[in-house]
Structure formats: structure tokens, C-alpha cells
Design a protein around this motif. Structure first.
Motif, PDB file in Angstrom:
ATOM      1  N   ASN A 281      59.178  13.912  -9.652  1.00 39.47           N
ATOM      2  CA  ASN A 281      59.891  14.598 -10.445  1.00 39.47           C
ATOM      3  C   ASN A 281      60.534  13.848 -11.592  1.00 39.47           C
ATOM      4  N   GLY A 282      61.528  14.382 -12.483  1.00 41.52           N
ATOM      5  CA  GLY A 282      62.036  13.378 -13.632  1.00 41.52           C
ATOM      6  C   GLY A 282      63.258  12.675 -13.032  1.00 41.52           C
ATOM      7  N   PRO A 301      56.469  13.154 -15.117  1.00 36.07           N
ATOM      8  CA  PRO A 301      56.581  13.729 -16.434  1.00 36.07           C
ATOM      9  C   PRO A 301      56.929  13.020 -17.440  1.00 36.07           C
ATOM     10  N   LYS A 303      58.588  13.584 -20.805  1.00 31.40           N
ATOM     11  CA  LYS A 303      59.012  14.583 -21.728  1.00 31.40           C
ATOM     12  C   LYS A 303      58.559  14.467 -23.100  1.00 31.40           C
ATOM     13  N   LEU A 304      58.380  13.415 -23.603  1.00 31.01           N
ATOM     14  CA  LEU A 304      57.611  13.079 -24.807  1.00 31.01           C
ATOM     15  C   LEU A 304      56.680  13.812 -24.817  1.00 31.01           C
ATOM     16  N   GLY A 306      55.562  16.688 -23.396  1.00 35.34           N
ATOM     17  CA  GLY A 306      55.678  17.999 -23.156  1.00 35.34           C
ATOM     18  C   GLY A 306      55.606  18.071 -21.595  1.00 35.34           C
ATOM     19  N   SER A 307      56.234  16.950 -20.928  1.00 33.77           N
ATOM     20  CA  SER A 307      56.316  16.798 -19.744  1.00 33.77           C
ATOM     21  C   SER A 307      54.959  16.716 -18.922  1.00 33.77           C
ATOM     22  N   ASP A 337      66.928  14.020 -15.978  1.00 30.01           N
ATOM     23  CA  ASP A 337      65.697  13.671 -16.102  1.00 30.01           C
ATOM     24  C   ASP A 337      65.201  12.588 -16.964  1.00 30.01           C
ATOM     25  N   ASP A 339      63.613  10.119 -19.453  1.00 32.23           N
ATOM     26  CA  ASP A 339      63.055  10.388 -20.803  1.00 32.23           C
ATOM     27  C   ASP A 339      62.554   8.922 -21.440  1.00 32.23           C
ATOM     28  N   TYR A 340      61.197   8.722 -20.966  1.00 27.32           N
ATOM     29  CA  TYR A 340      60.529   7.714 -21.167  1.00 27.32           C
ATOM     30  C   TYR A 340      59.582   7.749 -22.279  1.00 27.32           C
TER      31      TYR A 340
END
Ligand code: FDA
Ligand code: NAD
Length: 427
Positions: A281-282, A301, A303-304, A306-307, A337, A339-340
Motif C-alpha cells: 500500500n502507500g 500505488p 498516486k500520479l 491514479g494510484s 501515503d 507520492d512518487y
């Protein structure tokens, strides 16, 4: 017999080194953390193996490239681990894991138990045998995944001075090793199944630039085909590769880079698997809350996007997922979470490129493809989602990263085309 630790990192590669540094900065106590690695050396910056390590003059050697020098951070030598009370269990393969019992069993039969486990087992190089080609264990056929492989490659190269090499695969390993071989005065033929090199990332136009540069240094490309067998001498040494159409390419050595598989096998049936990796998960937590997954083995996931779950095979992702997992373990309430922004790069000869984001959608090329400063944007639903730049400086790379991170909306495609890099610099 057995040992118990609060935290265990399984795998001693890039992610392990960055996780160890983060643990120590977050106050892990002596005797609480252990790293178990099949390799016999402390974690190091794997990218050096296909670049500085292969140079004919003043090659990079350990301890110079232990993690975390690749991120301009502290260099963690074996002494550093000792001073920080972090146990390095090297030259030790874990042969089974039981996430319910929270134990690992080593090849020597030792049981190591943990409260929290970080899986950082990375990946293994695919073998030609998995594609039905026999004989890749010959003395002059090289793969490249770890230090032992790299040392072997150097020895084989040195025994082939002014000779010929065939490089199988047109991906990262193929391109970087071909450049290293040329620098070592070895004549290279590259063989790969796609229509152009670096097919996972490059557009035909970008690939054309690099292929032209390689050709100008004497590299011969045989594209759109694969090898089917090797020809050997009486001592078992490969003397030629035979291609699908029967073409025989004589050679003194072979380098193979045909992709990787994430090392998930210890956890098959125990943890959720997705996209060929351990699903996290995040916070890099797997389907078992005491087990985290980081680096090449983790599918996380993004994020950029849409996970969407992605498994990235790059060093920046290994470093950052590792740090993020440790933050989540040591300070869960303060850790959001992950965010990469996916980031890939390579350096060959005097060239150097960076890529951020995702390479899907409409492509807009820009810049001077003859002069060697050029790039591309990838547009999806009117927004920039990927950007590539060859020959940039720090400010320029930061600018392309920023437009991707922001998913900048494009009102006028022709304006982006016209302004090129300037569009990112002034957005
Ligand atoms: P990594 O592979 O680094 O480490 C995994 C560790 O786990 C190894 O030490 C292995 O021995 C150990 N292990 C596995 N199973 C085990 C078991 N059962 N028991 C004990 N130990 C076990 N990326 C990039 O962005 N830019 C670049 O220029 C390069 N260049 C590059 C060159 C070369 C030659 C390679 C092979 C790879 C790159 N990469 C790269 C990719 C990058 O190096 C890669 O993404 C990271 O090393 C991944 O880090 P991990 O820690 O996840 O795996
Ligand atoms: P890759 O996925 O980059 O490329 C694999 C290549 O194998 C393909 O491009 C294709 O040309 C070729 N191929 C596939 N099947 C084949 C077959 N049957 N016969 C012949 N060729 C075949 O993988 P790689 O180049 O092996 O690199 C391994 C790993 O190392 C990757 O995870 C990569 O990200 C990492 N790496 C990264 C860098 C970097 O980021 N600069 C540098 C070196 C290695």
C-alpha cells in the motif's frame, strides 16, 4: 539455533542500504536491526556496476560506492554498520519465510525471527535458457546483476582485448554494457528482437539518435531478431552466436541483458502479488501488516497515475520506497501515503538523459536531435504526464520533472512543440 531482531531487512542491495540509514536516523537501537544478504559485501549502489566499474581507466571499486553515496549521502561501510549496532548477515541466502510465525530460515538452517520485516530482495536476471536457448553458462557469456557478475565481466573483457563481443538485448544493460565494451576497445554487435533500442521507453526518433551515436563508434545493430544457439570450441567457450535466420555472428564474448524477474518466490502464496511484484500500500505495507516491500520487488500505488499499481525497476524508486517504508514503520501517524514521481536515467559515453513520469499517450519531440540536446513530452488527456531530456543541466531536469509532477494542462500543443524545453522552464 536462532536469532531474534525487532527489524529485519531481507536483501542487501540498494533499498537495504537506504532503509538502514533511515532506521539509524530515526533512532533504531543497537542489536535491533539486521540485514540478511546473499551477497558477501555491504549494500552498494548497483548502478555503478554497468558504468564506473567497467571503465578501463580508474574504475570504481568498493568501498567507494557503498550506499548511500548515490544520493550524495553518507557512505555506509561495513564499519558504519558495526558502529551503529546493525547486524550484517552477509553471504547468507534465506531459503524460506513464514510470515505467520514471523521467521526466516537461512540456507545454513538458522532461524531468524522478526517483529517487522522489510522485503528488499530485488530481482534476478532472466536467463537465455528461459527462452529456450542453451549454453549461457559458458565461461565467456556474462550476465550483470551483482558485484560477482561485474567482476567476472571485467575479467572476460580483459581477456578479449581488441576482440569482438555480442550483446544480447537492447534494454538498459545492453546499451550500457555495449558502451562500456566499446570504451574497452572491444567491437560490439547488438542483437535484440525489437525494431529499436530501449523499446520500453524510447520513441523511434529518440532511439535513432542513440543508435546513430553507437554506430559512429563502430557498434553494429542486428534488430528484430533473437539468437537461437551458441557455437562453442572444444573447451566450451562460445565462438559464435547463431540467429533465428541462421546468421552466424563470430564472437570472443557475449553479454546478456534480457530483463529481470522480481524475487518474490519466498512469499508466493503468503503475500498478495501483483504486476510480478509484492503488492504494497502507500506505506509500503504488504497484505501482512508486519511485512513491508521495497525496491524492485515492490508493486506500489503511484498516486500520479491514479494510484495504479506499478513495479518500477529503478534506483531512485528503491531508495525512496525504502526510506518511506521505514518512516511508516517508525512514525506511522506522521507518514502519509507515498507520492512518487517515477524517475529513470542513464549515462553512456558522453551522453546523459533523464525521464520523469509515464511514457504513454501522444508524443511531442523537441530540441536539436543533431546537436545532442533534445527531448520529448508525453501528453494524455491534454496534460503532460511524461518528459525526457538528453543533455540537460540541473535546472532543466528539475523543470521537466515539475511539469510532469503538476500534470501541466496543455492548451495549445503546437505551442509546446515550438517552445520545447523552454515550455517547461517557464511554466
Ligand atoms: P537489489 O537487486 O539492489 O538488491 C537485492 C538484494 O537482495 C541483493 O543483495 C540480493 O543478493 C538479495 N537477495 C535476494 N534474494 C535473497 C535471499 N533469498 N536471501 C538473501 N538475500 C537475497 N537503475 C537506475 O535507475 N539507474 C541506473 O543507472 C541503474 N543501473 C543499473 C545497473 C545494473 C548493472 C543493474 C543490475 C541495475 C541498475 N539499475 C539502475 C537498477 C537498480 O540498481 C535497481 O532498481 C535497484 O538495485 C533495486 O534495488 P533493490 O534493493 O530493490 O534490489
Ligand atoms: P530491460 O527490460 O531494460 O531490457 C530487456 C531487453 O531484452 C529488451 O529491450 C529486449 O531487447 C531484450 N530481450 C527480451 N527478450 C529477448 C530474447 N528472447 N532475446 C534477446 N533479447 C531479448 O532489461 P535489462 O536491460 O536486462 O536490465 C535489467 C534491469 O536492470 C532492469 O530492471 C533495468 O531497469 C536495470 N538497469 C537499469 C539501468 C538504468 O536505469 N540506467 C541500467 C542498467 C540496468
Amino acid at each position: 539455533m536462532g536469532r531474534a531482531f525487532v527489524y529485519v531487512i531481507l536483501g542487501g542491495g540498494v533499498a537495504a542500504g537506504y532503509a538502514a540509514l533511515e532506521f539509524s536516523r530515526r533512532g533504531v537501537g543497537p542489536g535491533e536491526l539486521c540485514i540478511i544478504s546473499e551477497e558477501t559485501v555491504a549494500p552498494y549502489e548497483r548502478p555503478a556496476l554497468s558504468k564506473g566499474f567497467l571503465l578501463p581507466e580508474a574504475p570504481a571499486r568498493l568501498p567507494a560506492f557503498h550506499t548511500c553515496v548515490g544520493a550524495n549521502d553518507e557512505r555506509l561501510t561495513p564499519d558504519w554498520y558495526k558502529e551503529h549496532g546493525i547486524e550484517l548477515v552477509l553471504g547468507t541466502r534465506v531459503k524460506s519465510a513464514d510470515v505467520r510465525r514471523k521467521t526466516l530460515i537461512t540456507a545454513m538452517g538458522e532461524t531468524i525471527s522478526y517483529e517487522v520485516l522489510i522485503v528488499a530482495t530485488g530481482a534476478r536476471a532472466l536467463k537465455l535458457e528461459e527462452f529456450g536457448v542453451k549454453g549461457s553458462d559458458a565461461v565467456n557469456v556474462c550476465y550483470l546483476r551483482n558485484l560477482a557478475d561485474a567482476s567476472r565481466l571485467v575479467n572476460v573483457m580483459q581477456s578479449c582485448n581488441d576482440g569482438n563481443a555480442v550483446v544480447i538485448g537492447g534494454g538498459y544493460i545492453g546499451m550500457e554494457c555495449a558502451a562500456a565494451l566499446v570504451t574497452n576497445r572491444i567491437k560490439v554487435t547488438m542483437v535484440f528482437p525489437e525494431a529499436h533500442c530501449m523499446a520500453r521507453l524510447f520513441t523511434p526518433k529518440i532511439a535513432d539518435f542513440y543508435e546513430g551515436q553507437y554506430e559512429s563508434k563502430g557498434v553494429n545493430f542486428i534488430k528484430g531478431t533473437v539468437l537461437t544457439s551458441f557455437e562453442n570450441d572444444s573447451e566450451g567457450k562460445v565462438t559464435a552466436v547463431i540467429l533465428k535466420d541462421g546468421t552466424r555472428v563470430p564472437t570472443d564474448m557475449v553479454v546478456v541483458g534480457i530483463g529481470i524477474r522480481a524475487n518474490t518466490a519466498l512469499f508466493d502464496g503468503q503475500l498478495a502479488i501483483e504486476k510480478g511484484g509484492i503488492k504494497v500500500n502507500g506505506r509500503m505495507q504488504t497484505s501482512n501488516s508486519s511485512v513491508y516491500g521495497v525496491g524492485d520487488v515492490a508493486a506500489f500505488p503511484v498516486k500520479l497515475f491514479g494510484s495504479d499499481i506499478r513495479r518500477l525497476e529503478h534506483v531512485d524508486s528503491a531508495r525512496k520506497t525504502a526510506k518511506h517504508a521505514v518512516a511508516g514503520i517508525m512514525a506511522p501517524e506522521k507518514t502519509a501515503d507515498f507520492d512518487y514521481l517515477p524517475f529513470f536515467y542513464s549515462r553512456v559515453f558522453s551522453f546523459s538523459w533523464q525521464f520523469y513520469g509515464d511514457n504513454v499517450g501522444q508524443v511531442i519531440h523537441y530540441g536539436d536531435f543533431l546537436g545532442g540536446k533534445f527531448g520529448a513530452y508525453w501528453l494524455d488527456k491534454g496534460r503532460i504526464i511524461g518528459a525526457f531530456l538528453e543533455g540537460g543541466n540541473r535546472e532543466e531536469y528539475e523543470a521537466i520533472a515539475k511539469v510532469v509532477k503538476r500534470k501541466t494542462t496543455i492548451k495549445d500543443v503546437s505551442e509546446v512543440e515550438r517552445r520545447g524545453l523552454d515550455y517547461a522552464l517557464r511554466s
